[in-house]
Design a protein around this motif. Structure first.
Motif, PDB file in Angstrom:
ATOM      1  N   ASN A 199      -2.808  -7.077  -4.086  1.00 38.45           N
ATOM      2  CA  ASN A 199      -3.611  -6.308  -5.034  1.00 38.45           C
ATOM      3  C   ASN A 199      -4.732  -5.567  -4.310  1.00 38.45           C
ATOM      4  OD1 ASN A 199      -4.635  -5.741  -7.912  1.00 38.45           O
ATOM      5  ND2 ASN A 199      -6.407  -6.710  -6.953  1.00 38.45           N
ATOM      6  N   THR A 200      -5.403  -6.250  -3.387  1.00 39.46           N
ATOM      7  CA  THR A 200      -6.483  -5.624  -2.620  1.00 39.46           C
ATOM      8  C   THR A 200      -5.958  -4.450  -1.811  1.00 39.46           C
ATOM      9  OG1 THR A 200      -7.657  -7.740  -2.482  1.00 39.46           O
ATOM     10  CG2 THR A 200      -8.249  -6.030  -0.882  1.00 39.46           C
ATOM     11  N   GLU A 201      -4.795  -4.601  -1.201  1.00 39.18           N
ATOM     12  CA  GLU A 201      -4.207  -3.522  -0.409  1.00 39.18           C
ATOM     13  C   GLU A 201      -3.918  -2.303  -1.269  1.00 39.18           C
ATOM     14  OE1 GLU A 201      -0.771  -5.301   1.305  1.00 39.18           O
ATOM     15  OE2 GLU A 201      -1.873  -6.331   2.893  1.00 39.18           O
ATOM     16  N   ARG A 202      -3.459  -2.526  -2.494  1.00 36.86           N
ATOM     17  CA  ARG A 202      -3.145  -1.404  -3.365  1.00 36.86           C
ATOM     18  C   ARG A 202      -4.407  -0.690  -3.843  1.00 36.86           C
ATOM     19  NH1 ARG A 202       1.321  -4.276  -7.111  1.00 36.86           N
ATOM     20  NH2 ARG A 202       0.381  -6.123  -6.195  1.00 36.86           N
ATOM     21  N   VAL A 203      -5.442  -1.441  -4.160  1.00 35.09           N
ATOM     22  CA  VAL A 203      -6.702  -0.817  -4.574  1.00 35.09           C
ATOM     23  C   VAL A 203      -7.231   0.071  -3.453  1.00 35.09           C
ATOM     24  CG1 VAL A 203      -9.110  -1.247  -5.151  1.00 35.09           C
ATOM     25  CG2 VAL A 203      -7.321  -2.603  -6.238  1.00 35.09           C
ATOM     26  N   GLN A 204      -7.215  -0.432  -2.240  1.00 34.27           N
ATOM     27  CA  GLN A 204      -7.711   0.353  -1.104  1.00 34.27           C
ATOM     28  C   GLN A 204      -6.876   1.603  -0.893  1.00 34.27           C
ATOM     29  OE1 GLN A 204      -7.551  -2.587   2.017  1.00 34.27           O
ATOM     30  NE2 GLN A 204      -9.525  -3.502   1.459  1.00 34.27           N
ATOM     31  N   ALA A 205      -5.552   1.482  -1.007  1.00 35.82           N
ATOM     32  CA  ALA A 205      -4.673   2.636  -0.797  1.00 35.82           C
ATOM     33  C   ALA A 205      -4.877   3.689  -1.886  1.00 35.82           C
ATOM     34  CB  ALA A 205      -3.218   2.180  -0.779  1.00 35.82           C
TER      35      ALA A 205
ATOM     36  N   ALA B  37       0.829  -1.209   0.000  1.00 27.89           N
ATOM     37  CA  ALA B  37       0.000   0.000   0.000  1.00 27.89           C
ATOM     38  C   ALA B  37       0.860   1.253   0.000  1.00 27.89           C
ATOM     39  CB  ALA B  37      -0.931  -0.014   1.210  1.00 27.89           C
TER      40      ALA B  37
ATOM     41  N   ARG C 105      -7.607   4.209  -3.731  1.00 32.19           N
ATOM     42  CA  ARG C 105      -8.910   4.858  -3.575  1.00 32.19           C
ATOM     43  C   ARG C 105      -8.902   5.854  -2.422  1.00 32.19           C
ATOM     44  NH1 ARG C 105     -12.522  -0.569  -4.909  1.00 32.19           N
ATOM     45  NH2 ARG C 105     -12.818  -0.094  -7.140  1.00 32.19           N
ATOM     46  N   ALA C 106      -8.224   5.505  -1.340  1.00 36.06           N
ATOM     47  CA  ALA C 106      -8.141   6.423  -0.205  1.00 36.06           C
ATOM     48  C   ALA C 106      -7.378   7.682  -0.585  1.00 36.06           C
ATOM     49  CB  ALA C 106      -7.462   5.723   0.975  1.00 36.06           C
TER      50      ALA C 106
ATOM     51  N   ARG D 163      -9.495   9.932  -2.786  1.00 39.58           N
ATOM     52  CA  ARG D 163     -10.536  10.653  -2.024  1.00 39.58           C
ATOM     53  C   ARG D 163      -9.977  11.883  -1.326  1.00 39.58           C
ATOM     54  NH1 ARG D 163     -12.345   5.293  -0.816  1.00 39.58           N
ATOM     55  NH2 ARG D 163     -11.184   5.314   1.154  1.00 39.58           N
TER      56      ARG D 163
ATOM     57  N   ARG E 100       1.202   4.240  -2.927  1.00 41.62           N
ATOM     58  CA  ARG E 100       0.975   5.646  -2.555  1.00 41.62           C
ATOM     59  C   ARG E 100       2.152   6.516  -2.999  1.00 41.62           C
ATOM     60  NH1 ARG E 100      -1.742   3.522   2.234  1.00 41.62           N
ATOM     61  NH2 ARG E 100       0.274   3.305   3.276  1.00 41.62           N
TER      62      ARG E 100
END
Length: 630
Positions: free
Chosen positions: A195-201, A165, A203-204, A207, A169
């Motif tokens: 992959n999930t961790e990167r998508v969340q990072a 993540a 999107r955050a 925002r 960033r």
């Protein structure tokens, strides 16, 4: 003994005059055997070409000396590097790896893991895709086990994880500093935790910025997935693409090249993992480096600790590192924010970034130029600080970097092809009778100290050869200011080169037999644009070879016109080196006529002044600017 029959442990015992049990203890390194007996047994084994049976040895010891390693995709070079690190460490300890591949099938992983563990002494699970429920079942059935890129929910299992993540960033923020605001992320396998961790990072982070848009496109992790993603990527309108790994970036680059989409001129592409091939792509791929072999090596160390009876759990977290190469760059010109129609605050100022690798020049919050203090470049480029991008007030970009033709040329920099035989130009060196030749002679300009206050930036640099030998010290000062009428801005570059330890001789390729190549100095690589006219004190035309004190470049495009007027500074006027055919570039060529010699302890100063305007000036207007310089 029959030469066709393999020697047995009994044959060794008979020849050495010991029991079969004694031979077994010697072969298994039992400490209770006398040294002279060990020597006698080993000599007998060597004479008979005896090879111990691994199966029999495993039965006697209760171990197979084999460790299972389960991976999701062995075709991915990232996992190949992890395997290499684990295999080398295990081999050094007398172990072998049994490797199995789930082929990105989460449903098959649990059974594969349990079956592999039954045949081995321990298990390493690398980036498992299985569900949390299946993972709990596998962990309870396969101890001792070590996890890579996944954490056990309840702990208790040694784990090695990369901060994926944070890596993405860092990458997205870097692209934002290049002016990008519209992003696409080509997502990897849905069951991949990194992959999930990167998508969340991502999107955050999106925002947090109202002007940033992010589109997440399902893709996959294979090269053909990246190749097939061209349509959705272009339809998104994004100026920067982040991919789940370098393999996908490779595939996308291939299709972009086929479609005639320039990278990074039209769109920037970045990968992840820093696989060995990423630096050899065209252009080289900007990526986030993951310590791949270190992950494998540390995983083996955790296994070895567990096999020794130390059952304590541990968590090792590895930081990723940004590796910036040629596949990313400034946002394309058509996506630059609207022009500054009215400058409210006329003060220009330099601002150092959080990582202290770049310094931005801005006015009213708009970027005018970026100074890359610690650029990431291959050695063959002769790494050196440079200015890029550089804009007019309305956002027209006036520099280029890493272009397909001469990738070693970056924005505005001090580029000298021969300093006591060392190249601070990059690329190939002209060798008489051989022509352009790639030599291991590339030097580096290293930033030692930098300070900035308002419109002025000062920097101390050292120049050293590929073996670390010090050649020059440099005091560099770059100053910027708005013009009084606020129709443009001015740049002033001064470089004072000091020969601290020995006499320095600066030459051009002309001294090696290439008379048309007399370049070297403060070199400005412009973007490739049509419709640029050039003027000197002698009139309109190419300035190549002219000793005019100034050169003006005028771009008459009605949609975004611009003018750059350059004035050279130095001990004497020197001819201008100009390229206008296959690309656009200028520099006052300090060694055009003869080598420049700087005696030990002496300083040689060069400089370049620029006036940057958002209009296509006429000849009288250009002359008015040059008269003000006199």
């Amino acid at each position: 003994m029959n030469s066709q029959r393999h020697a047995t442990i009994g044959d060794v015992a008979k020849l050495a005059g010991v029991s079969v049990a004694t031979v077994s203890r010697v072969m298994n390194a039992h400490p209770a055997v006398k040294p002279e007996t060990i020597e006698r047994v080993r000599a007998a084994a060597a004479q008979l070409d005896y090879v111990p049976s691994n199966a029999a040895r495993s039965l006697s010891l209760g171990r197979t000396h084999t460790v299972a390693l389960l991976m999701p995709d062995l075709s991915n070079p990232m996992f190949q590097q992890v395997l290499r690190g684990a295999n080398r460490a295990a081999a050094a300890a007398g172990y072998r790896l049994l490797v199995t591949d789930s082929v990105e099938d989460p449903g098959a992983e649990a059974d594969l893991a349990i079956e592999a563990r039954r045949r081995c002494d321990a298990l390493i699970l690398c980036s498992p895709r299985m569900s949390p429920r299946d993972l709990r079942r596998v962990l309870s059935a396969t101890e001792p086990v070590v996890l890579i890129n996944r954490e056990a929910e309840a702990g208790g299992v040694p784990s090695l994880v990369v901060d994926y993540a944070e890596g993405v960033r860092i990458l997205m923020r870097r692209l934002m500093r290049h002016g990008h605001r519209s992003f696409v992320y080509l997502a990897g396998p849905p069951s991949s935790i990194p992959n999930t961790e990167r998508v969340q990072a991502l999107r955050a982070l999106a925002r947090e910025h109202d002007d940033v848009t992010l589109t997440v496109l399902p893709c996959g992790g294979a090269i053909e997935d990246g190749y097939a993603a061209l349509g959705p990527v272009l339809e998104s309108g994004a100026t920067a693409v982040l991919t789940c790994n370098d393999v996908v970036a490779f595939g996308l680059l291939g299709k972009l090249n086929e479609a005639g989409v320039a990278v990074p001129g039209d769109i920037s592409v970045a990968g992840y993992d820093d696989i060995p091939f990423s630096r050899y792509a065209t252009p080289p791929i900007t990526t986030v480096s993951v310590p791949k072999e270190e992950l494998g090596r540390h995983a083996w160390e955790e296994v070895e600790r567990l096999l020794s009876g130390d059952e304590r759990s541990s968590m090792l977290r590895f930081p990723p590192r940004l590796v910036e190469r040629g596949s990313t760059g400034p946002v394309p010109r058509e996506h630059v924010p609207p022009a500054i129609t009215e400058v409210v605050n006329p003060a220009l100022a330099w601002h150092r970034d959080d990582d202290d690798v770049a310094v931005d020049l801005s006015v009213d919050g708009a970027l005018l130029a970026r100074y890359e203090r610690r650029p990431v470049m291959p050695d063959v480029y002769s790494p050196r600080p440079y200015l890029h991008p550089l804009y007019t007030l309305s956002g027209a970009v006036l520099t280029d970097a890493g272009a397909p033709l001469h990738r070693h040329q970056h924005g505005i920099s001090v580029a000298l092809p021969d300093v006591n035989g060392i190249s601070y130009w990059g690329g190939r060196t002209y060798v008489e009778a051989s022509g352009p030749t790639l030599l291991a002679n590339h030097g580096t300009q290293m930033s030692v100290k930098l300070s900035s206050a308002g419109e002025q930036m000062e920097e101390e640099l050292t120049w050293h050869g590929p073996d670390g030998t010090h050649q020059l010290s440099e005091q560099r000062t770059i100053t910027a200011a708005l013009r009084e009428d606020r129709t443009g801005w001015e740049l002033r570059w001064r470089s004072a080169l000091t020969a601290d330890e020995r006499t320095i001789t600066i030459t051009s390729p002309a001294g090696s037999g290439r008379p048309d190549a007399r370049y070297g100095g403060i070199f400005w690589r412009f973007p490739q644009v049509e419709g640029v006219s050039m003027f000197t004190a002698d009139g309109e035309g190419s300035p190549h070879g002219s000793r005019s004190p100034w050169v003006a470049l005028v771009h008459g495009d009605a949609s975004r016109p611009w003018t750059v007027v350059l004035r050279q500074h130095g001990p004497a006027l020197v001819p201008w080196h100009a390229r206008t055919d296959d690309y656009l570039a200028l520099c006052p060529a300090i060694a055009w006529d003869a080598p420049v010699r700087i005696a030990r302890g002496e300083t040689y100063e060069i400089g370049l002044d620029a006036v940057v305007l958002d209009e296509a000036l006429t000849t009288p207007s250009i002359e008015e600017i040059t008269r003000a310089w006199r």
